[in-house]
Design an enzyme around this catalytic site. Structure first.
Site, PDB file in Angstrom:
ATOM      1  N   HIS A 124      -0.765  -8.781   9.374  1.00  0.00           N
ATOM      2  CA  HIS A 124      -1.310  -8.091  10.554  1.00  0.00           C
ATOM      3  C   HIS A 124      -1.585  -9.048  11.721  1.00  0.00           C
ATOM      4  O   HIS A 124      -2.220  -8.649  12.693  1.00  0.00           O
ATOM      5  CB  HIS A 124      -2.597  -7.316  10.231  1.00  0.00           C
ATOM      6  CG  HIS A 124      -2.409  -6.149   9.316  1.00  0.00           C
ATOM      7  ND1 HIS A 124      -3.284  -5.090   9.257  1.00  0.00           N
ATOM      8  CD2 HIS A 124      -1.439  -5.857   8.411  1.00  0.00           C
ATOM      9  CE1 HIS A 124      -2.868  -4.207   8.359  1.00  0.00           C
ATOM     10  NE2 HIS A 124      -1.751  -4.663   7.825  1.00  0.00           N
ATOM     11  N   HIS A 174       0.810  -1.220   0.000  1.00  0.00           N
ATOM     12  CA  HIS A 174       0.000   0.000   0.000  1.00  0.00           C
ATOM     13  C   HIS A 174       0.845   1.274   0.000  1.00  0.00           C
ATOM     14  O   HIS A 174       0.321   2.373   0.210  1.00  0.00           O
ATOM     15  CB  HIS A 174      -0.944   0.017   1.208  1.00  0.00           C
ATOM     16  CG  HIS A 174      -1.970  -1.070   1.163  1.00  0.00           C
ATOM     17  ND1 HIS A 174      -2.881  -1.187   0.137  1.00  0.00           N
ATOM     18  CD2 HIS A 174      -2.223  -2.110   2.003  1.00  0.00           C
ATOM     19  CE1 HIS A 174      -3.652  -2.247   0.347  1.00  0.00           C
ATOM     20  NE2 HIS A 174      -3.266  -2.828   1.472  1.00  0.00           N
TER      21      HIS A 174
HETATM   22 FE   LIG Z   1      -0.610  -3.812   6.187  1.00  0.00          FE
HETATM   23 FE   LIG Z   2       0.370  -5.035   3.148  1.00  0.00          FE
END
Ligand SMILES: [Fe+2]
Ligand SMILES: [Fe+2]
Length: 256
Positions: A176, A69
């Site tokens: 995550h 991202h």
């Molecule tokens: Fe992330």
């Molecule tokens: Fe990522």
């Protein structure tokens, strides 16, 4: 002996605020010399902006790593000129802003921070293994830490084994979710498949669970909402010898 703290993906405004609230205490209690934070999801609505990067640096990070991202926000391209931010090194040469390697000058020693992206179930960037070979040829400090931003646990494990004895530490990011497999490979390389995240704990990776469920249940485009509720912070602390780059100890932390 030096101590490095690596913190997983900071998600949204709540994640930035929680980081600001907790980081200085964690650094003090653990005698941290260097702090690296993944900031690829730190902006509201994903990606990273000048505002969210500033918040992470003000909280106490020395270097911000990113991932898939990194370039989500077109308005933030000039941010990648800053020497405290790294983007995946294996974007094709020639047309990509920023750098995949940053060298932190700590006075008596220096630390190289590399960011790479996996290519299994991810964008088809250049091969991260051969890219890493190229990068290592041109780094002249033994203290090298990699944020390997990747989806597949197999690719992350393979990279850890490939880099055993060649880098001081590899931290997986992107899922995550913190994994419980931290170890020292070959008496040299600190390793964890995924460090985890910073943000609302009762969520789908930081996203409001109702919007995540609806997208997966109905397969319709649903706008992800930032989750609310109590935050947690996931990280790892590595102790390494700055003379030879060997890591001796790795611990996971979760702060609620
Ligand atoms: Fe992330
Ligand atoms: Fe990522």
């Amino acid at each position: 002996m030096k101590r490095l703290l690596f913190i997983g993906d900071v998600v949204g405004r709540a994640g930035c605020e929680f980081l600001a609230d907790k980081l200085s205490g964690i650094k003090r209690e653990n005698n941290i010399d260097i702090t690296i934070v993944n900031g690829e999801n730190s902006a509201q609505g994903n990606g990273i902006t000048r505002g969210s990067a500033d918040a992470i640096i003000r909280a106490g990070a020395d270097i911000i790593t990113t991932g898939n991202h990194a370039f989500r926000r077109k308005e933030s391209m000039e941010l990648f000129d800053e020497d405290y931010i790294v983007r995946p090194a294996n974007y094709p040469e020639g047309g990509c802003v920023g750098s995949g390697v940053r060298i932190l000058d700590m006075g008596a020693y220096s630390v190289a921070v590399i960011n790479l992206m996996g290519t299994v179930y991810m964008d088809p960037l250049d091969n991260p293994f051969t890219k890493m070979d190229e990068l290592l040829e041109n780094i002249d400090t033994p203290n090298i830490f990699l944020d390997f931003h990747a989806e597949a646990t197999s690719e992350k494990k393979a990279m850890g084994h490939y880099l055993t004895g060649k880098v001081s530490g590899m931290f997986g990011t992107h899922t995550h979710v913190q994994t419980a497999d931290e170890c020292i490979l070959g008496g040299h390389t600190a390793y964890i498949t995924d460090v985890g995240m910073v943000g609302p704990e009762l969520s789908c990776l930081g996203v409001d669970s109702e919007s995540a469920v609806n997208r997966l249940r109905f397969r319709m485009p649903v706008k992800f909402q930032e989750a609310e509720g109590a935050c947690f912070l996931c990280g790892t602390i590595v102790e390494f010898n700055e003379k030879d780059g060997k890591s001796h100890k790795i611990n996971r932390i979760i702060v609620r």
